[in-house]
Write a protein that holds these residues in place. Structure first.
Motif, short mmCIF file in Angstrom:
data_model
loop_
_atom_site.label_atom_id
_atom_site.label_comp_id
_atom_site.label_asym_id
_atom_site.label_seq_id
_atom_site.Cartn_x
_atom_site.Cartn_y
_atom_site.Cartn_z
N THR A 173 106.78 -49.23 3.89
CA THR A 173 105.92 -49.91 2.74
C THR A 173 104.55 -48.93 2.94
OG1 THR A 173 106.38 -52.08 2.78
CG2 THR A 173 104.31 -51.60 1.70
N GLY A 174 104.37 -48.29 4.12
CA GLY A 174 103.17 -47.26 4.25
C GLY A 174 103.62 -45.88 3.98
N PHE A 175 104.71 -45.44 4.08
CA PHE A 175 105.21 -44.02 4.16
C PHE A 175 106.19 -43.65 2.89
CE2 PHE A 175 103.37 -43.97 8.36
CZ PHE A 175 103.14 -42.95 8.73
N VAL A 176 107.07 -44.39 2.68
CA VAL A 176 108.28 -44.21 1.64
C VAL A 176 108.00 -44.74 0.28
CG1 VAL A 176 110.64 -43.79 1.34
CG2 VAL A 176 109.44 -43.48 3.59
N VAL A 272 96.19 -44.49 4.12
CA VAL A 272 97.45 -45.43 4.24
C VAL A 272 98.35 -45.37 5.10
CG1 VAL A 272 98.80 -44.42 2.30
CG2 VAL A 272 98.82 -47.00 2.45
N TYR A 273 98.59 -44.18 5.49
CA TYR A 273 99.95 -43.75 6.43
C TYR A 273 99.16 -44.15 7.66
CZ TYR A 273 101.55 -40.81 2.55
OH TYR A 273 101.79 -40.38 1.43
N THR A 274 97.82 -43.70 8.46
CA THR A 274 97.37 -44.12 9.56
C THR A 274 97.49 -45.58 9.71
OG1 THR A 274 95.06 -43.85 9.09
CG2 THR A 274 96.11 -41.53 9.92
N TYR A 275 97.02 -46.22 8.70
CA TYR A 275 96.96 -47.61 8.89
C TYR A 275 98.19 -48.20 9.06
CZ TYR A 275 96.57 -52.56 7.72
OH TYR A 275 96.39 -54.28 7.75
N ALA A 276 99.33 -47.81 8.48
CA ALA A 276 100.64 -48.29 8.45
C ALA A 276 101.28 -48.12 9.81
CB ALA A 276 101.52 -47.56 7.37
N TRP A 613 91.32 -39.58 0.05
CA TRP A 613 92.50 -39.81 0.90
C TRP A 613 92.38 -41.06 2.03
CZ3 TRP A 613 89.59 -35.35 1.95
CH2 TRP A 613 88.88 -35.33 3.38
N GLU A 614 91.05 -41.70 1.79
CA GLU A 614 90.71 -42.83 2.55
C GLU A 614 91.60 -44.04 1.87
OE1 GLU A 614 87.27 -44.81 5.15
OE2 GLU A 614 86.73 -43.54 3.38
N ARG A 615 92.04 -44.95 2.74
CA ARG A 615 92.83 -46.18 2.23
C ARG A 615 92.09 -47.06 1.35
NH1 ARG A 615 93.46 -51.18 5.31
NH2 ARG A 615 95.14 -52.29 4.18
N ASN A 744 97.78 -41.30 -12.57
CA ASN A 744 97.56 -42.23 -11.26
C ASN A 744 97.24 -43.56 -11.50
OD1 ASN A 744 97.07 -42.55 -8.31
ND2 ASN A 744 94.98 -42.85 -8.69
N THR A 745 98.41 -44.43 -11.11
CA THR A 745 98.19 -45.82 -11.55
C THR A 745 98.30 -46.86 -10.36
OG1 THR A 745 100.72 -46.40 -11.62
CG2 THR A 745 99.49 -45.28 -13.64
N ASP A 746 97.79 -48.24 -10.56
CA ASP A 746 97.98 -49.04 -9.30
C ASP A 746 99.25 -49.15 -9.03
OD1 ASP A 746 95.44 -49.54 -9.81
OD2 ASP A 746 95.53 -51.51 -10.98
N ASP A 747 100.19 -48.96 -9.89
CA ASP A 747 101.78 -49.24 -9.59
C ASP A 747 102.24 -47.78 -8.62
OD1 ASP A 747 104.07 -50.24 -9.11
OD2 ASP A 747 105.06 -49.48 -11.13
N TYR A 748 101.99 -46.93 -9.12
CA TYR A 748 102.14 -45.49 -8.41
C TYR A 748 100.81 -44.72 -8.00
CZ TYR A 748 107.17 -45.32 -9.68
OH TYR A 748 108.52 -45.92 -9.62
N PRO A 749 100.20 -45.19 -6.84
CA PRO A 749 98.78 -44.61 -6.64
C PRO A 749 99.02 -43.27 -6.02
CG PRO A 749 99.51 -46.19 -4.89
CD PRO A 749 100.70 -46.14 -6.05
N LEU A 750 99.05 -42.29 -6.53
CA LEU A 750 99.39 -40.78 -6.26
C LEU A 750 98.25 -40.10 -5.30
CD1 LEU A 750 100.88 -39.37 -9.61
CD2 LEU A 750 102.24 -40.09 -7.68
#
Length: 854
Positions: A173-176, A272-276, A613-615, A744-750
């Motif tokens: 969920t965090g990466f892919v 989001v990556y470092t948190y995951a 880039w911050e979560r 950029n959307t809530d569903d696809y948070p690019l």
């Protein structure tokens, strides 16, 4: 492979994916309710608490009611039930997004009632599915445990596999998954997994008549109220002490996890990556801890209570040592992997997380599953024993995470909190020792209690200044380790007072006083009647305070309460009475949430600078956020999105510009400064497309100049107009330069998922932020696409005023070339600037430094 082995492996695979789906749900539920209630620590804690409450109550309920002969079938139906109840999310969440502002208008004045409403909403979304999730492990244990002495070996194996699935779910969920599928489809994937797991379990149970989990003669012993013979006090512990140990272990383990996560936030990118990665490392440690418990459960000596005491002592030692270990492996709280590329950076984080969390986490994670070994002589059926353990541990986890975040960190700080939690394990050992009546054991208990007290009171002065990572000659004015973040006020060696969050993130500085004030002055000078302003984010308060030079009412929302209190205490000389003026309302709340639940309308909504880039900050650049802002604007209102060009590449800038253009009929771009390189810009979206009125600029400028105590030299309206127009860049909407960028959307948070990668590419020189020549290239693209004379936003300008716009472009280019040392190339641009400027040109090029001078 024997059929039994194949069947067992199949069930382990099902349990793995059950754990995988559960963590996907958890991550997405926390995110969704964060969007509904606000991305605050309280909202996240409420979500986790209700989720864990469902797990605890479900474990207790299903553990007591698991059938003896069809538990696999029941496991399957429970999994299908999880899938069906999880689907209710889609039916309810849109309704709650519509209803919550109404609820808040009714009860928002009372924090208690507001929290109650949030709890009821979260409970209806989370409790049904999480209640069923709590039953999956007890039901599978009931099916696979064929003999009382298999509880520990089988139970620990199942716990390890289920937790490994959870770790994998957190990582995926965090990466892919979100970038690949979007959050909505990721959620549906978890639903599909649960439904498939449940269906396969039901089919496996139906292929042949399910055997009783336990042989008939031993089943009578499980159902009997009589204790199994040979239940020696040397081999077991009283049940109340077992449940107390499970509770205490859950309390300490989740409290430690919260504090470790805070410590990592001081040295990581915090994306989001470092948190995951940190979360999945912790879950993996718990899974490996269960594997250790499985191996220990097979030992006949020493006695289980002694092994348990050994685990508790090791857990206490590992926790107590972790502050010094963290300090050493991060080289004194140094930012990790500053110059590493993306893959190497992730590898470095994984290595440090492994060193800090993996071994200690394995020890912490072995305590709970090893308690199954202690319970093997209990007459209750396996599912009931496991269900009670889950209930006790999860209840402790709820209280431990809440206590760590909202009590221990603010009161004791990270270091002392860890030592206090380490002492909990010693108290449990002391309680076990007190069951023995000999003097020696009483002395042992006393020594352990004394050690717990000493741990809590240790002198940690050597580590007290580490968590803010100050530069040489910086002076810390005040630090607050709050429930949301570690925040400090620092007098910097370069001059000025700054606020820093989690060591390395600077929210603003008095050194940049006029640049921060420009974030208010520039947009307010363009609006005909800027009498009501909403600030999404506050930082030092300098930006919001600048608005008080106008006759205006302000609403300011800042996510971090620690920032609000520190700004009020230490930045009053620069905030123009922000915290005393009765025209101002300051909320320590999530700004997006403040807007979505508000019924008020504003002339301006100003969104502060945020680290892309911050979560969590990606939510502030989404289509949905801009739609909320547009709904809260007056008909002639404008939304202002400030962007730090020194933190975005062309890709992120294009996505943000494209997303705003999808919502607002006209989006224009202004500079926040004419600095040589590291600049900020404002994308200003209009609710109704209207041209700029230069007379409005002059009128506002004259009003502000009249507020000054003394004016050194007479200043014409043209000079005041030029002061602002030199900062205009161009028309984003008319340029059509960004029409092909994704939204950029809530569903696809690019932004949230792409910006961290760009950040690492810039660190290694394989990409560039929009600074220096890249910045000027962006300005040139926009200016070339729509010349000022053809810009519909500038249709009311005179020919001289068009010259002021071009003067700003020339000065910006001059400043950039001069900073690079190209003096000869820069000189013609300075000469053009001088020719195009008014005769009584103001020497200072910053509107705020001229108009807000005291």
């Amino acid at each position: 492979m024997p059929k039994n082995r194949i069947a067992s492996t199949s069930l382990l695979i099902l349990l793995f994916f059950s754990g995988f789906a559960a963590l996907v749900y958890q991550v997405l539920w926390v995110r969704e309710l964060g969007l509904l209630f606000g991305s605050t620590a309280q909202a996240a804690a409420l979500t986790i608490a209700i989720f864990f409450t469902g797990l605890a109550s479900g474990g207790w309920f299903w553990g007591r009611r698991a059938p003896h002969t069809s538990s696999l079938r029941w496991f399957g139906w429970v999994e299908i039930g999880v899938a069906l109840t999880a689907l209710g999310h889609f039916a309810l969440v849109d309704v709650y997004h519509a209803l919550y502002p109404i609820f808040y208008a009714t009860v928002g004045h009372s924090p208690i009632l507001d929290t109650l409403v949030k709890a009821i909403i979260a409970a209806t979304l989370l409790l049904p599915a999480s209640f069923l999730m709590g039953g999956t492990l007890p039901l599978m244990v009931q099916h696979l445990v064929r003999h009382p002495n298999q509880l520990a070996t089988v139970g620990t194996q199942l716990y390890a596999v289920n937790t490994a699935g959870s770790a994998s779910g957190a990582l995926a969920t965090g990466f892919v998954l979100p970038l690949l599928l979007g959050f909505r489809n990721t959620y549906l994937l978890a639903v599909s997994l649960d439904f498939t797991v449940g269906l396969l379990a039901v089919l496996l149970a139906s292929t042949k008549t399910e055997k009783s989990s336990i042989s008939s003669d031993l089943q009578q012993k499980f159902n009997s109220d009589t204790k199994i013979p040979n239940r020696s006090p040397h081999l077991s512990l009283p049940n109340p002490l077992v449940w107390a140990t499970a509770f205490s272990s859950g309390f300490a383990t989740l409290g430690i996890e919260v504090i470790w996560t805070r410590l990592f936030s001081q040295v990581l990118q915090n994306s989001v990556y470092t948190y995951a990665l940190v979360l999945s490392t912790f879950l993996l440690a718990l899974s490996l801890g269960a594997a250790i418990a499985n191996a220990l459960s097979r030992l006949h000596r020493p006695a289980p209570p002694l092994i348990l005491c050994g685990l508790l002592l090791l857990a206490s030692s590992a926790t107590a040592v972790s502050p010094w270990l963290f300090y050493e492996v991060t080289d004194g709280f140094t930012y990790l992997g500053r110059d590493l590329n993306w893959e190497s950076y992730l590898s470095a984080i994984a290595s440090v997380a492994g060193l800090v969390m993996l071994l200690p986490g394995m020890i912490l994670g072995a305590v709970l599953p090893y308690l199954m070994r202690i319970l093997e002589t209990d007459p209750r059926q396996p599912s009931e024993q496991v269900g009670r353990l889950i209930a006790a541990d999860t209840t402790g986890a709820i209280l431990g995470s809440l206590s760590a975040g909202f009590l221990l960190l603010p009161l004791l700080g990270a270091w002392r909190s860890l030592l206090l939690l380490a002492s909990i394990y010693l108290v449990i050992v002391a309680a076990i020792a007190l069951l023995r009546t000999t003097i020696i054991r009483l002395v042992v208990a006393g020594v352990l209690v004394t050690a717990a007290v000493l741990l809590t009171g240790m002198n940690l002065q050597a580590l007290q200044t580490v968590p803010i990572g100050t530069r040489a000659n910086d002076r810390i004015v005040e630090i607050q380790e709050g429930s949301h973040a570690t925040v400090a006020v620092v007098d910097t060696s370069r001059g000025g007072r700054a606020i820093r969050v989690n060591t390395y993130y600077t929210l603003g500085s008095s050194r940049n006083l006029h640049f921060e004030q420009n974030q208010t002055v520039v947009p307010m000078m363009t609006h005909p009647k800027p009498d009501s302003v909403f600030y999404l984010g506050m930082g030092t308060g300098i930006t919001a305070g600048a608005a008080l030079a106008f006759p205006v009412k302000l609403v300011v929302c800042e996510l971090l309460p620690e920032v609000v209190s520190l700004s009020k205490a230490h930045f009053t000389p620069w905030t123009r009475g922000l915290f005393e003026d009765e025209r101002v309302t300051v909320h320590a709340e999530d700004g997006r949430n403040c807007l979505s639940r508000s019924r008020d309308r504003y002339n301006l909504i100003i969104s502060d600078l945020f680290t892309p880039w911050e979560r969590g900050t990606g939510n502030l650049y989404t289509l949905e956020n801009y739609q909320i802002a547009k709904e809260r604007l007056e008909p002639d209102g404008i939304f202002v999105q400030w962007i730090p060009l020194y933190q975005v590449s062309q890709q992120e800038f294009g996505i943000i510009a494209r997303t705003m253009a999808e919502v607002f009929p006209q989006v224009v771009m202004w500079r926040g400064d004419l600095a040589p390189s590291r600049s900020i810009v404002a994308l200003i979206g209009q609710k109704q497309a209207q041209p700029l009125d230069p007379q409005v600029i002059a009128r506002h400028g004259r009003y502000l100049m009249n507020q000054l105590e003394a004016i050194a030299t007479p200043t014409s309206d043209e000079a005041l107009t030029a002061l602002l127009l030199r900062l205009y860049v161009g028309n984003i909407t008319a340029s059509k330069l960004f029409d092909n960028y994704p939204i950029n959307t809530d569903d696809y948070p690019l932004i949230e998922y792409l910006a961290p990668r760009t950040h690492r590419q810039v660190q290694t020189g394989t990409a560039r932020f929009l600074v220096g020549s890249e910045r000027e290239h962006l300005y040139h693209q926009i200016r070339s696409a729509v010349n000022p004379e053809a810009d519909p936003y500038l249709v009311n300008l005179t020919s001289a005023q068009y010259g002021y716009v071009n003067a700003g472009h020339n000065y910006s280019r001059y400043a950039q070339l001069s900073a690079q040392g190209s003096k000869q190339q820069a000189r013609p641009y300075l000469e053009k600037f001088q020719v195009l400027s008014p005769s009584d040109e103001l020497q200072d090029l910053s509107p705020a430094s001229v108009l807000l001078r005291r």
